[in-house]
Design a protein around this motif. Structure first.
Motif, PDB file in Angstrom:
ATOM      1  N   GLU A  45       0.819  -1.205   0.000  1.00 15.09           N
ATOM      2  CA  GLU A  45       0.000   0.000   0.000  1.00 15.09           C
ATOM      3  C   GLU A  45       0.859   1.265   0.000  1.00 15.09           C
ATOM      4  O   GLU A  45       2.046   1.239   0.343  1.00 15.09           O
ATOM      5  N   LEU A  47       0.609   4.503   2.046  1.00 13.61           N
ATOM      6  CA  LEU A  47      -0.058   5.110   3.194  1.00 13.61           C
ATOM      7  C   LEU A  47       0.351   6.571   3.289  1.00 13.61           C
ATOM      8  O   LEU A  47       1.541   6.888   3.367  1.00 13.61           O
ATOM      9  N   ASP A 224      -3.436   4.939  -1.060  1.00 15.50           N
ATOM     10  CA  ASP A 224      -4.485   3.940  -0.901  1.00 15.50           C
ATOM     11  C   ASP A 224      -5.231   4.140   0.411  1.00 15.50           C
ATOM     12  O   ASP A 224      -6.427   3.848   0.506  1.00 15.50           O
ATOM     13  N   ARG A 225      -4.491   4.605   1.413  1.00 21.43           N
ATOM     14  CA  ARG A 225      -5.066   4.780   2.736  1.00 21.43           C
ATOM     15  C   ARG A 225      -4.410   5.988   3.382  1.00 21.43           C
ATOM     16  O   ARG A 225      -3.265   6.326   3.084  1.00 21.43           O
ATOM     17  N   GLU A 237      -7.968   6.510  10.472  1.00 22.45           N
ATOM     18  CA  GLU A 237      -7.253   5.975   9.309  1.00 22.45           C
ATOM     19  C   GLU A 237      -8.235   5.268   8.401  1.00 22.45           C
ATOM     20  O   GLU A 237      -9.251   4.737   8.854  1.00 22.45           O
ATOM     21  N   GLY A 238      -7.963   5.315   7.110  1.00 22.92           N
ATOM     22  CA  GLY A 238      -8.855   4.693   6.158  1.00 22.92           C
ATOM     23  C   GLY A 238      -8.817   5.419   4.827  1.00 22.92           C
ATOM     24  O   GLY A 238      -7.920   6.229   4.566  1.00 22.92           O
ATOM     25  N   PRO A 239      -9.796   5.162   3.954  1.00 19.86           N
ATOM     26  CA  PRO A 239      -9.844   5.839   2.650  1.00 19.86           C
ATOM     27  C   PRO A 239     -10.268   7.292   2.798  1.00 19.86           C
ATOM     28  O   PRO A 239     -10.709   7.747   3.868  1.00 19.86           O
TER      29      PRO A 239
END
Length: 282
Positions: A45, A47, A224-225, A237-239
């Motif tokens: 990913e 981040l 991505d995140r 945290e997340g999209p």
């Protein structure tokens, strides 16, 4: 890709987590910078790590790298508790990561090629010819012209410095790269090109990327995140869609502010993050 010996090349674990930070505390004197902070970084990913200026984004990065001491908690990298590890274990981890520090941090007395060879000299037993060949390969990989190899940092533009520093970060074929404000100081076109380069390298080399940034364009286009640092811990945290819905004063100001509306709001909240679209298509 990594040149790690087979006996030390442990995986990220069945859950695909490369970095696992739990309840991390960092203080400078009496001043607490991070408190009970927890964060995961997953294999493959990009981040994006954001937060207010002075909140401790770079402090956490440097703590993960072992450059800052922590007062509590654990940080595991590739399943190894880095701060409690033996020197041999630390060496095995360090050979699997690359770092692009803020402003590049190139050695001014060395050429670009010589800068890229520094990690090879420290960690690998290679002939001078092979080191040079590999350095020139990394120069080509990050989109620099071949003649950049013999230039000194003072002869490079800001964008070229970033790419040269990235080439050095890739010198040991790492599994994860840490980027500290990689687009800071670049014009919008240069920043967009750098974001595209990071995405291309992630896809072609299978990299994981931990990117400290304040650039909204980078967060939307490349990440991505997203993880947001505030109040000395990871707030959310997340999209991107999760950032837009999160009810916290700084998060709301950052992702719904005047500049954010020109970058994010026209595409959200109904739009998914680029990685989510790709996952759905797959």
């Amino acid at each position: 890709m990594s040149s790690m010996p087979a006996d030390t090349a442990s995986t990220a674990g069945d859950d695909g987590i490369i970095i696992r930070a739990r309840d991390v505390d960092v203080s400078f004197g009496e001043k607490k910078i991070l408190e009970h902070l927890s964060l995961d970084v997953r294999r493959g990913e990009i981040l994006g790590f954001v937060g207010p200026s002075g909140a401790g984004k770079s402090v956490l990065l440097r703590t993960i790298l072992g450059l800052n001491a922590k007062q509590g908690g654990t940080i595991e990298v590739f399943g190894i508790d880095y701060h409690a590890a033996s020197e041999r274990e630390k060496l095995s981890v360090e050979r699997r990561w690359g770092v692009l520090f803020q402003h590049g941090a190139l050695f001014s007395s060395l050429t670009v090629r010589e800068n890229i060879e520094v990690p090879m000299r420290e960690y690998l037993d290679l002939s001078p010819k092979l080191r040079e060949d590999l350095a020139r390969l990394k120069i080509d990989l990050v989109g620099l012209a071949p003649d950049a190899a013999d230039k000194y940092p003072s002869e490079l533009s800001g964008g070229m410095i970033k790419r040269a520093a990235l080439a050095r970060a890739l010198a040991l074929d790492p599994e994860i790269v840490f980027l500290d404000e990689p687009t800071s100081g670049l014009d919008p076109i240069g920043a967009a090109d750098f974001d595209q380069l990071i995405m291309t390298l992630r896809d072609t080399l299978g990299l994981s990327v931990y990117m400290v940034t304040h650039d909204l364009d980078s967060l939307f286009q490349a990440c991505d995140r997203i993880a947001v640092l505030g109040d000395r811990k990871v707030l959310v945290e997340g999209p991107l869609s999760k950032m837009l819905d999160y009810d916290h004063p700084w998060v709301k100001s950052y992702f719904h502010g005047k500049r954010a509306r020109t970058v994010v709001i026209p595409q959200a909240p109904s739009q998914e993050m680029p990685s989510e679209k790709s996952a759905g298509a797959a």
